[in-house]
Design an enzyme around this catalytic site. Sequence first.
Site, PDB file in Angstrom:
ATOM      1  N   ASP A 108      47.314 -78.194 -92.841  1.00 17.98           N
ATOM      2  CA  ASP A 108      46.634 -77.063 -92.219  1.00 17.98           C
ATOM      3  C   ASP A 108      47.645 -76.021 -91.732  1.00 17.98           C
ATOM      4  OD1 ASP A 108      44.093 -75.998 -90.946  1.00 17.98           O
ATOM      5  OD2 ASP A 108      45.362 -76.158 -89.166  1.00 17.98           O
ATOM      6  N   GLU A 121      47.744 -75.340 -97.125  1.00 23.90           N
ATOM      7  CA  GLU A 121      46.861 -74.191 -96.884  1.00 23.90           C
ATOM      8  C   GLU A 121      47.769 -72.965 -96.858  1.00 23.90           C
ATOM      9  OE1 GLU A 121      43.549 -72.311 -93.861  1.00 23.90           O
ATOM     10  OE2 GLU A 121      45.308 -73.313 -93.053  1.00 23.90           O
TER      11      GLU A 121
HETATM   12  C1  NOJ Z   1      42.676 -73.498 -90.937  1.00 27.43           C
HETATM   13  C2  NOJ Z   1      41.413 -74.299 -90.975  1.00 27.43           C
HETATM   14  O1  NOJ Z   1      40.924 -74.306 -92.291  1.00 27.43           O
HETATM   15  C3  NOJ Z   1      40.464 -73.640 -90.011  1.00 27.43           C
HETATM   16  O2  NOJ Z   1      39.162 -74.169 -90.115  1.00 27.43           O
HETATM   17  C4  NOJ Z   1      41.021 -73.825 -88.619  1.00 27.43           C
HETATM   18  O3  NOJ Z   1      40.186 -73.138 -87.701  1.00 27.43           O
HETATM   19  C5  NOJ Z   1      42.449 -73.271 -88.515  1.00 27.43           C
HETATM   20  N1  NOJ Z   1      43.277 -73.640 -89.628  1.00 27.43           N
HETATM   21  C6  NOJ Z   1      43.108 -73.781 -87.273  1.00 27.43           C
HETATM   22  O4  NOJ Z   1      43.435 -75.131 -87.409  1.00 27.43           O
END
Ligand code: NOJ
Length: 606
Positions: free
Chosen positions: A253, A322
């Site tokens: 993430d 991500e």
């Molecule tokens: C990316 C995640 O996909 C999202 O849902 C989240 O709010 C943020 N990172 C913070 O962790």
Amino acid sequence: MQERPKRNAISLGVNNKMKAAARGLSCVVVALVLLSAISCARQDATPAQQNPNNWWKNAVIYEIYPRSFQDSNADGIGDLNGITSRLDYLQGLGIDAIWLTPIYPSPQVDFGYDISDYDNIDPQYGTLADFDRLVAEAKKRNIGVIMDLVLNHTSDKHPWFKESASSRTNSKADWYMWRDPKMVDGHREPPNNWLSVFGHSAWQWDPVRQQYYYHRFYIQQPDLNWSNPEVRKAMYDVERFWIQHGAAGFRLDAITALFEDPSDTDEPYVLGPDGKPKINVYGDKEVDSSKTDNLPEVHDVLRELRQVADQTQGHKVVLIGETYLRSVDDLRKMYGPHDDELDLPMDMQVGFPPYGVTLASVDWFRQRINEAETGIGGEMPLFVFDNHDNPRWDRWVTSDHKDDVGRVIATVLFASRDTAMMYYGDEIGMATTPPTRKEDVKDPIGITGWPKQKGRDGERTPMQWNDGADAGFSPAGVKTWLPIPPSYSTINVTSEQNEQDSMLHWYQQIIALKKQDPALHDGAETMLNTGDGHVLSWLRKSDNGEAVVVACNFSDQPQTVSFDLSGQGIHGTNVKTLMKTPGATDPASLGSIQLGAFGVYIGQVQ
Ligand code: NOJ
């Protein structure tokens, strides 16, 4: 999370229930034949399954938002046992791995992305034993379980943060990003102009420490200090813990956000066409993130994470990032100079393009997909068109051809040379269903940003399994955590299993082709007819010489395409249909392929 695209008017092209019932019997027969063909095909291991180190290449990864997939204990919230009960369905769809958004104990401010214990399961979702059973049952079906690893921040209720915030001298005092205030005319101000992705200053005053802490996301999600070796070690232990519990990999993430520029200086404002700073949906002057995102130190951490992953014996642990990045060049760097960082940084540039790109922008898609195929040094692209942070695929729909557009998107996703990541519900054509009243919003950004920003509830609604009460997600009559969209009566798994031309059958067929057809599995990809302003066409060619053409009409008008493949060393001019959109006829040759509005044709060159 990227800036959210504007929502398009949603026209639900629902199918008529009566019509479906009348066609019932014949469709059930067709569906059974199709499903048995697919499951027969699955008995032979795919090329990737034959090599356990390559299982993730050209694979299909299915993102599950656990709260919304299947509720097994009638509390209106999805859980691990619910997911386990649906593994046969996922196997039938042809999925290689599921990615679970965070299931760890959490105050659920950001629905799991605020973790208060990294080594356990939130009781809402089950227990560690339930997780182990899920992994074991998934393994029997050749499905890996990918965990979401949130490294950038913890919950403010995590014991690490509680200790860190308790004084300036405790053993975790330096585990988070603490800074003294900037004093302006005797007033305390945040150290700089850095913004939270979720709106307003990224700095929160703490009265005990008399300091600010940095939070890239919600106030309740303080950022860890990744320059501290103890933080790194603690997180690598978390990685090991879940590998020992059988995780097939991790989706990392917010991985580009781990480091901030130590100068602590302001970020430049993003200027609009009038030369003034742009104002975001929360009313803040936009900054360019140059001091808070994608700093070079991220690569050191990726290499360290890779080393931990590679110590695992027996199975390859895949690292997915991500990675909302601005260029293909940045994306390429994420694989590491020696293939020693991420396996699959998400390509968010094709699926989540800049504001203004629509399906009419065929040239744009052609160029971007071509760059993704050719600009990352032969690595495996990971395409993503949908996730839990952005309006669903129906954001592309601007006409009455809703399902046709869905098939086009699915074709680009699965017929490209890529690992494909899909989001639960895409396969049945579940559409975005945002809340209509502020008081119903669950996602905090939908409350802060209302009405411009309605939050992410619309893409997180419960999975639509059948047309019974609560759509088969929860037992009938249970209040589900988000409402079931009214479309469930026709857009649901059971109805679509009985309907020959359903979106679900399109997904099943194209995923089966991706796995079984050598050209579509891992054949080289070349764009065709590059001057065509309406139809995106490409060639897939396997090492054994099999050639497949794919044509997707990105327009709402019928189009005709013809292919001359002699320049590609292919001399056949006949074509055998592998898939085509409902109603289309089989072409006589490569010389004339008719496509309806948003029509798709996939054929093997003979
Ligand atoms: C990316 C995640 O996909 C999202 O849902 C989240 O709010 C943020 N990172 C913070 O962790």
